[in-house]
Write a protein that holds these residues in place. Structure first.
Motif, mmCIF file in Angstrom:
data_model
loop_
_atom_site.group_PDB
_atom_site.id
_atom_site.type_symbol
_atom_site.label_atom_id
_atom_site.label_comp_id
_atom_site.label_asym_id
_atom_site.label_seq_id
_atom_site.Cartn_x
_atom_site.Cartn_y
_atom_site.Cartn_z
ATOM 1 N N GLU B 312 -35.257 18.509 -16.212
ATOM 2 C CA GLU B 312 -35.182 17.137 -15.702
ATOM 3 C C GLU B 312 -33.742 16.751 -15.414
ATOM 4 O OE1 GLU B 312 -37.403 13.999 -17.878
ATOM 5 O OE2 GLU B 312 -38.681 15.684 -18.483
ATOM 6 N N GLY B 313 -33.537 15.964 -14.372
ATOM 7 C CA GLY B 313 -32.207 15.459 -14.050
ATOM 8 C C GLY B 313 -31.303 16.536 -13.482
ATOM 9 N N SER B 314 -30.078 16.159 -13.202
ATOM 10 C CA SER B 314 -29.013 17.028 -12.678
ATOM 11 C C SER B 314 -29.257 17.465 -11.243
ATOM 12 C CB SER B 314 -28.780 18.257 -13.560
ATOM 13 O OG SER B 314 -29.572 19.340 -13.135
ATOM 14 N N ASP B 315 -28.154 17.852 -10.589
ATOM 15 C CA ASP B 315 -28.221 18.298 -9.198
ATOM 16 C C ASP B 315 -28.679 19.749 -9.135
ATOM 17 O OD1 ASP B 315 -27.330 15.862 -8.287
ATOM 18 O OD2 ASP B 315 -25.216 16.434 -8.496
ATOM 19 N N PRO B 316 -29.205 20.149 -7.981
ATOM 20 C CA PRO B 316 -29.602 21.552 -7.846
ATOM 21 C C PRO B 316 -28.406 22.493 -7.993
ATOM 22 C CG PRO B 316 -29.963 20.344 -5.776
ATOM 23 C CD PRO B 316 -29.523 19.349 -6.795
ATOM 24 N N VAL B 317 -28.659 23.687 -8.551
ATOM 25 C CA VAL B 317 -27.603 24.689 -8.714
ATOM 26 C C VAL B 317 -27.728 25.806 -7.676
ATOM 27 C CG1 VAL B 317 -27.276 24.246 -11.176
ATOM 28 C CG2 VAL B 317 -28.971 25.956 -10.446
ATOM 29 N N GLY B 318 -28.824 25.838 -6.972
ATOM 30 C CA GLY B 318 -29.009 26.905 -5.989
ATOM 31 C C GLY B 318 -30.270 26.674 -5.183
ATOM 32 N N LYS B 319 -30.582 27.664 -4.356
ATOM 33 C CA LYS B 319 -31.681 27.492 -3.421
ATOM 34 C C LYS B 319 -32.369 28.831 -3.169
ATOM 35 C CE LYS B 319 -31.307 24.238 0.061
ATOM 36 N NZ LYS B 319 -30.877 23.743 1.362
ATOM 37 N N ILE B 320 -33.669 28.764 -2.964
ATOM 38 C CA ILE B 320 -34.426 29.971 -2.639
ATOM 39 C C ILE B 320 -34.268 30.261 -1.134
ATOM 40 C CG2 ILE B 320 -36.806 30.803 -2.347
ATOM 41 C CD1 ILE B 320 -37.332 29.672 -5.184
ATOM 42 N N THR B 321 -34.053 31.551 -0.810
ATOM 43 C CA THR B 321 -33.839 31.936 0.583
ATOM 44 C C THR B 321 -35.026 32.710 1.168
ATOM 45 O OG1 THR B 321 -32.623 33.872 -0.222
ATOM 46 C CG2 THR B 321 -31.319 31.949 0.418
ATOM 47 N N SER B 322 -35.870 33.267 0.311
ATOM 48 C CA SER B 322 -37.103 33.933 0.742
ATOM 49 C C SER B 322 -38.091 33.814 -0.400
ATOM 50 C CB SER B 322 -36.907 35.441 0.976
ATOM 51 O OG SER B 322 -36.302 35.711 2.203
ATOM 52 N N GLY B 323 -39.341 33.599 -0.086
ATOM 53 C CA GLY B 323 -40.332 33.548 -1.151
ATOM 54 C C GLY B 323 -41.722 33.761 -0.592
ATOM 55 N N ALA B 324 -42.543 34.429 -1.358
ATOM 56 C CA ALA B 324 -43.912 34.703 -0.913
ATOM 57 C C ALA B 324 -44.706 35.187 -2.111
ATOM 58 C CB ALA B 324 -43.919 35.773 0.180
ATOM 59 N N PHE B 325 -45.975 35.452 -1.873
ATOM 60 C CA PHE B 325 -46.809 36.086 -2.873
ATOM 61 C C PHE B 325 -46.731 37.580 -2.639
ATOM 62 C CE2 PHE B 325 -50.780 37.640 -4.687
ATOM 63 C CZ PHE B 325 -50.814 36.966 -5.901
ATOM 64 N N GLY B 326 -46.465 38.358 -3.683
ATOM 65 C CA GLY B 326 -46.353 39.808 -3.548
ATOM 66 C C GLY B 326 -47.694 40.477 -3.762
ATOM 67 N N PRO B 327 -48.266 41.048 -2.701
ATOM 68 C CA PRO B 327 -49.598 41.648 -2.852
ATOM 69 C C PRO B 327 -49.629 42.820 -3.825
ATOM 70 C CG PRO B 327 -49.142 41.206 -0.541
ATOM 71 C CD PRO B 327 -47.860 40.991 -1.288
ATOM 72 N N THR B 328 -48.571 43.625 -3.897
ATOM 73 C CA THR B 328 -48.532 44.732 -4.852
ATOM 74 C C THR B 328 -48.163 44.205 -6.236
ATOM 75 O OG1 THR B 328 -47.900 46.252 -3.095
ATOM 76 C CG2 THR B 328 -47.467 46.971 -5.362
ATOM 77 N N LEU B 329 -47.208 43.285 -6.266
ATOM 78 C CA LEU B 329 -46.770 42.657 -7.508
ATOM 79 C C LEU B 329 -47.895 41.821 -8.118
ATOM 80 C CD1 LEU B 329 -44.002 42.449 -9.011
ATOM 81 C CD2 LEU B 329 -43.648 40.281 -7.796
ATOM 82 N N GLN B 330 -48.793 41.345 -7.263
ATOM 83 C CA GLN B 330 -49.876 40.440 -7.679
ATOM 84 C C GLN B 330 -49.329 39.182 -8.339
ATOM 85 O OE1 GLN B 330 -53.424 40.043 -7.453
ATOM 86 N NE2 GLN B 330 -52.767 41.196 -5.641
ATOM 87 N N ALA B 331 -48.224 38.707 -7.800
ATOM 88 C CA ALA B 331 -47.592 37.515 -8.345
ATOM 89 C C ALA B 331 -46.620 36.978 -7.298
ATOM 90 C CB ALA B 331 -46.833 37.862 -9.623
ATOM 91 N N PRO B 332 -46.243 35.715 -7.422
ATOM 92 C CA PRO B 332 -45.242 35.199 -6.494
ATOM 93 C C PRO B 332 -43.858 35.750 -6.815
ATOM 94 C CG PRO B 332 -45.842 33.521 -8.090
ATOM 95 C CD PRO B 332 -46.733 34.695 -8.353
ATOM 96 N N MET B 333 -43.018 35.813 -5.793
ATOM 97 C CA MET B 333 -41.652 36.363 -5.962
ATOM 98 C C MET B 333 -40.751 35.637 -4.971
ATOM 99 S SD MET B 333 -42.321 39.835 -3.793
ATOM 100 C CE MET B 333 -43.218 39.581 -2.230
ATOM 101 N N SER B 334 -39.497 35.471 -5.363
ATOM 102 C CA SER B 334 -38.525 34.818 -4.487
ATOM 103 C C SER B 334 -37.179 35.480 -4.654
ATOM 104 C CB SER B 334 -38.395 33.326 -4.831
ATOM 105 O OG SER B 334 -39.635 32.664 -4.699
#
Lengths: 119, 374
Positions: B312-334
């Protein structure tokens, strides 16, 4: 069965409305990888964002088609979101809603009108 | 899509039922009827065929010798080009005066010349940049050849059925091969994390080659959708998203692509645009780093998602540049950029997803182990 311009289908089961997305919508979205459902018991107003779905391409929202209370959600979709692509018009319903104003159903399209709508 | 360029395989994509979309000025297949998930999994299990003809193929030649072309090239990128052996290729980035990345590319030593493959969206920029930066070299854009990628554990057996010589190639080898489909320029490389090949073929022979490859039961056509999820699972950067003129190669985790001879104390130290900053970051570490991120739960966190150090609170420290669901990973990844002191494996951060902060964990890349043939 009734259809919305947001590509949802609505089926009246003894006064409780079952809501899902159409075959056309499922095809357009592509492989669905994530579904987030509301809590049963949630009171919603028409056009509230109640479900988030993510396909391999993008995130989209499903809007509440009616005012009312969510009575049941299809938990199976949380573990197997791919069901939405396999059987969008049947097993892969999203939620059931008890309509506060059942007459709101009258605003929606019947099947021939929907087919014409999607062309 | 009338203003878009086509590739020599556009008609084949349509015949195969592809869904076509505009991409980098080209009409390209985003998926075939199997869909992104199945295309992705098929590539990891057998072999996927990709059309990458939109990428730029460029030959750089010096009137004097290949060495002089290589030496001139070293002024444009922090890569050891001079010592690259004949028949080998190397990954590199063009940098600007502030150390930012103008493009990433593959660069091969093909005996009397260098062969480059550059990003489609940067092709015109790169060719103009090369011509301005290499006044004593000729920079020839190859426009009469298509580029295919055959990727996956089954790729070697399939391609060796048509071109036996490819079986003995190692990862990042390049060669020129005669075939029933004319002269093929082949490298053992790709953008999926799998073993495989990239094949430059004459435009008039591209469709028959593609059909010959597709006639093998192990091979399925794969679109840009799965190309993106495959490269992300492999932890590979996409230009314009994970790297651009605001990111340095050191921040981007590409220091491995800067060989020792170009670093401080090396025999050809510096001498490329942005050297001051890049050499300093190599020695002292960058202020921020590209990291892999695993969101908790199943919801993907896509490009642009802001990252916070606290719930909660505070400014962002970074940003996601790519993200998707990984079909082999069977989980989201960024992937995204975070301050260097938050880049350690296991660091817990929070991604802002639809107004709620959800936990993500810094994770080593790649998300899925690579299957290269070293």
């Amino acid at each position: 069965m009734k259809f919305t311009e947001e590509h949802e289908w609505l089926r009246d089961e003894d006064g409780v409305i079952v809501v899902g997305i159409t075959q056309h919508a499922a095809e357009q979205l592509g492989d669905i990888v994530f579904v987030e459902l509301p809590e049963p018991g949630t009171e919603v107003s028409k056009d509230d964002e109640v479900v988030v779905i993510e396909s391999v391409k993008a995130a989209s929202d499903i809007l509440a088609p009616l005012d009312g209370e969510i009575t049941e959600v299809n938990e199976a979709l949380t573990d197997e979101p791919g069901k939405v692509n396999e059987d969008p018009m049947g097993d892969a319903w999203f939620f059931k809603i008890k309509a506060a104003e059942p007459s709101q159903m009258d605003d929606y399209m019947d099947e021939p009108a929907y087919q014409e709508f999607v062309g | 899509m009338s203003d878009l360029e086509t590739t020599p395989l556009t008609a084949l994509h349509r015949a195969l039922g592809a869904k076509m979309v505009p991409f980098a000025g080209y009409e390209m297949p985003v998926q075939f009827p199997a869909g992104v998930l199945k295309e992705h999994l098929h590539t990891r299990a057998a072999a996927g065929l990709f059309d990458v003809s939109h990428m730029g193929q460029v030959i750089v030649r010096s009137g004097e010798s290949r060495e002089s072309a290589a030496a001139a090239m070293e002024a444009l990128l922090p890569v050891d080009v001079l010592d690259l052996p004949e028949g080998r290729q190397r990954y590199g980035v063009f940098t600007n005066e502030t150390g930012g990345i103008l493009d990433d590319l593959m660069l091969a030593n093909r005996g009397d010349h260098l062969f480059l493959v550059v990003n489609a969206a940067r092709r015109d920029h790169d060719i103009a940049y090369l011509r301005a930066g290499l006044p004593r070299c000729t920079v020839e854009e190859i426009t009469d050849r298509a580029l295919l990628a055959l990727q996956g554990p089954g790729a070697e057996a399939v391609l060796a059925g048509l071109v036996p010589g490819v079986a003995s190639m190692r990862f990042m080898d390049v060669g020129v091969f005669g075939s029933d489909h004319g002269e093929l320029w082949i490298s053992r490389s790709g953008y999926t994390g799998e073993d495989g090949y990239e094949i430059s073929v004459g435009a008039d022979k591209a469709e028959t080659l593609a059909r010959a490859l597709l006639s093998h039961e192990d091979v399925a056509p794969v679109g840009l959708g799965a190309r993106d999820s495959l490269r992300l699972e492999a932890g590979l950067c996409l230009y314009g998203h994970d790297i651009d003129t605001n990111t340095t190669p050191v921040e981007a985790g590409l220091a491995w692509a800067i060989q020792k001879v170009r670093r401080r104390g090396g025999i050809r130290e510096g001498g490329f645009p942005g050297a001051e900053r890049i050499l300093d970051e190599l020695e002292n570490g960058p202020a921020r780093r590209r990291v892999g991120l695993r969101p908790e739960g199943r919801a993907p966190m896509r490009e642009g998602t802001e990252l916070h150090a606290v719930e909660e609170g505070s400014d962002p420290v970074g940003k996601i540049t790519s993200g998707a669901f990984g079909p082999t990973l069977q989980a989201p990844m960024s992937m995204g950029y975070v301050p260097a002191d938050m880049a350690r494996e296991g660091t817990r951060l929070y991604g802002d997803l639809r107004g709620r902060r959800r936990p993500v964990t810094v994770t080593p890349l790649p998300f899925v182990p690579a299957g290269f043939k070293r």
